[in-house]
Design an enzyme around this catalytic site. Structure first.
Site, PDB file in Angstrom:
ATOM      1  N   GLY A  19       1.770 -10.749  -9.688  1.00 24.84           N
ATOM      2  CA  GLY A  19       1.864  -9.376  -9.217  1.00 24.84           C
ATOM      3  C   GLY A  19       2.830  -9.131  -8.070  1.00 24.84           C
ATOM      4  N   ASN A 113       9.090  -1.557 -18.908  1.00 26.69           N
ATOM      5  CA  ASN A 113       8.835  -2.993 -18.690  1.00 26.69           C
ATOM      6  C   ASN A 113       9.960  -3.569 -17.851  1.00 26.69           C
ATOM      7  OD1 ASN A 113       7.814  -5.721 -19.207  1.00 26.69           O
ATOM      8  ND2 ASN A 113       9.551  -5.939 -20.609  1.00 26.69           N
ATOM      9  N   HIS A 115      11.938  -7.123 -17.501  1.00 28.64           N
ATOM     10  CA  HIS A 115      12.127  -8.381 -18.232  1.00 28.64           C
ATOM     11  C   HIS A 115      13.120  -9.252 -17.483  1.00 28.64           C
ATOM     12  CE1 HIS A 115      12.434 -11.149 -21.565  1.00 28.64           C
ATOM     13  NE2 HIS A 115      13.743 -11.123 -21.387  1.00 28.64           N
ATOM     14  N   SER A 142      16.172  -6.912 -16.254  1.00 34.48           N
ATOM     15  CA  SER A 142      16.398  -5.584 -16.832  1.00 34.48           C
ATOM     16  C   SER A 142      15.104  -4.785 -16.804  1.00 34.48           C
ATOM     17  CB  SER A 142      16.823  -5.696 -18.308  1.00 34.48           C
ATOM     18  OG  SER A 142      17.908  -6.588 -18.491  1.00 34.48           O
ATOM     19  N   ASP A 151      11.412  -6.274 -26.067  1.00 35.37           N
ATOM     20  CA  ASP A 151      12.541  -6.399 -25.137  1.00 35.37           C
ATOM     21  C   ASP A 151      13.812  -5.768 -25.690  1.00 35.37           C
ATOM     22  OD1 ASP A 151      10.943  -7.712 -23.233  1.00 35.37           O
ATOM     23  OD2 ASP A 151      11.281  -9.641 -24.191  1.00 35.37           O
TER      24      ASP A 151
END
Ligand code: NHR
Ligand code: GAR
Length: 217
Positions: A19, A113, A115, A142, A151
């Protein structure tokens, strides 16, 4: 439950691990990121990110994928838990479960997201070791909108770091994470300020291709 704060975008953050990206978002909200984290949800019971959330006074939930018969049952339960908080944006911050098309469709245009690679290079898992093994000189991270192609969704912002000759996966990951902690709050800020749109599979920031901005801050 957290009270929503005036003018702030309610978000839900999904995690599976340490986290540190969650922490960067929490720290940014304590400064001036105009979002309110309504809940942090983990599929892993002992994810350290849950402690970070609790320390910041954020509601947490654990939804273990092992407890469900299949992916679609898990995703349906996850959807239900998320929607209780009525988020305008759902953030995958080191969330390690692939999400089904029904889930992705439900949050179309409001699911992002981070990545750890310069997509489209190195989708999937273990990107730092793969960057080293492939002999890449450059690696990075990214932030993208999530689509059915894992992705493969439209990219909002990227950051590059060098791969050094004596790098281990751990040393390279640490260098990439520093950049993640910069670009993820930036992408969330743009979303919260309503400056992003998806057009022909490409992200526009203020009407211009967003990736032009990646090199700057
Ligand atoms: N879901 C969809 N539909 N599309 C994306 O782009 C997604 C996604 C879910 C997660 C994060 C992604 C990453 O940034 C992400 C993007 C997990 C796996 C994976 O193979 C792959 C990519 C990502 C996250 N997970 C295994 C699975 O069977 C489990 C691995 C584990 O539990 O350790 O889901 O890299
Ligand atoms: C980050 O590097 C993130 O990009 C990556 O996991 C790490 C989570 O770190 N995400 C994935 O690999 C998704 N499959 P954090 O828990 O400290 O934010």
């Amino acid at each position: 439950m957290n009270l929503k704060q005036r003018g702030k975008l309610p978000i839900v953050v999904l995690i599976s691990g340490g986290g540190t990206n969650l922490q960067s978002i929490i720290d940014s909200t304590a400064r001036d990121l105009p979002v309110c984290i309504q809940a942090v949800i983990s599929n892993v019971e002992d994810a350290f990110g849950l402690q970070r959330a609790a320390k910041a006074g954020i509601t947490t939930a654990i939804l273990k994928h092992h407890a469900y018969p299949d992916r679609s049952a898990y995703d349906a339960a996850l959807c239900q838990e998320i929607d209780r908080h009525e988020p305008g944006l759902v953030v995958l911050a080191g969330f390690m479960r692939i999400l089904s098309p029904a889930f992705v469709a439900h949050y179309a245009g409001r699911l992002i997201n981070i990545h750890p690679s310069i997509l489209p290079a190195l989708p999937g898992l273990h990107t730092h070791q793969r960057a080293i093994d492939t002999g890449l000189n450059e690696h990075g991270a990214s932030v993208h909108f999530v689509s059915d192609e894992v992705d493969g969704g439209p990219i909002i912002i990227q950051a590059q770091v060098p791969v050094l000759t004596d790098d281990s996966a751990e040393s390279l990951a640490a260098r990439v994470l520093q950049q993640e902690h910069r670009i993820f709050p930036q992408a969330i800020r743009w979303f919260a300020e309503d400056r992003l749109e998806i057009s022909d599979g490409q992200v526009l920031l203020d009407g211009q291709p967003a990736l032009n901005h990646s090199a700057g801050s």
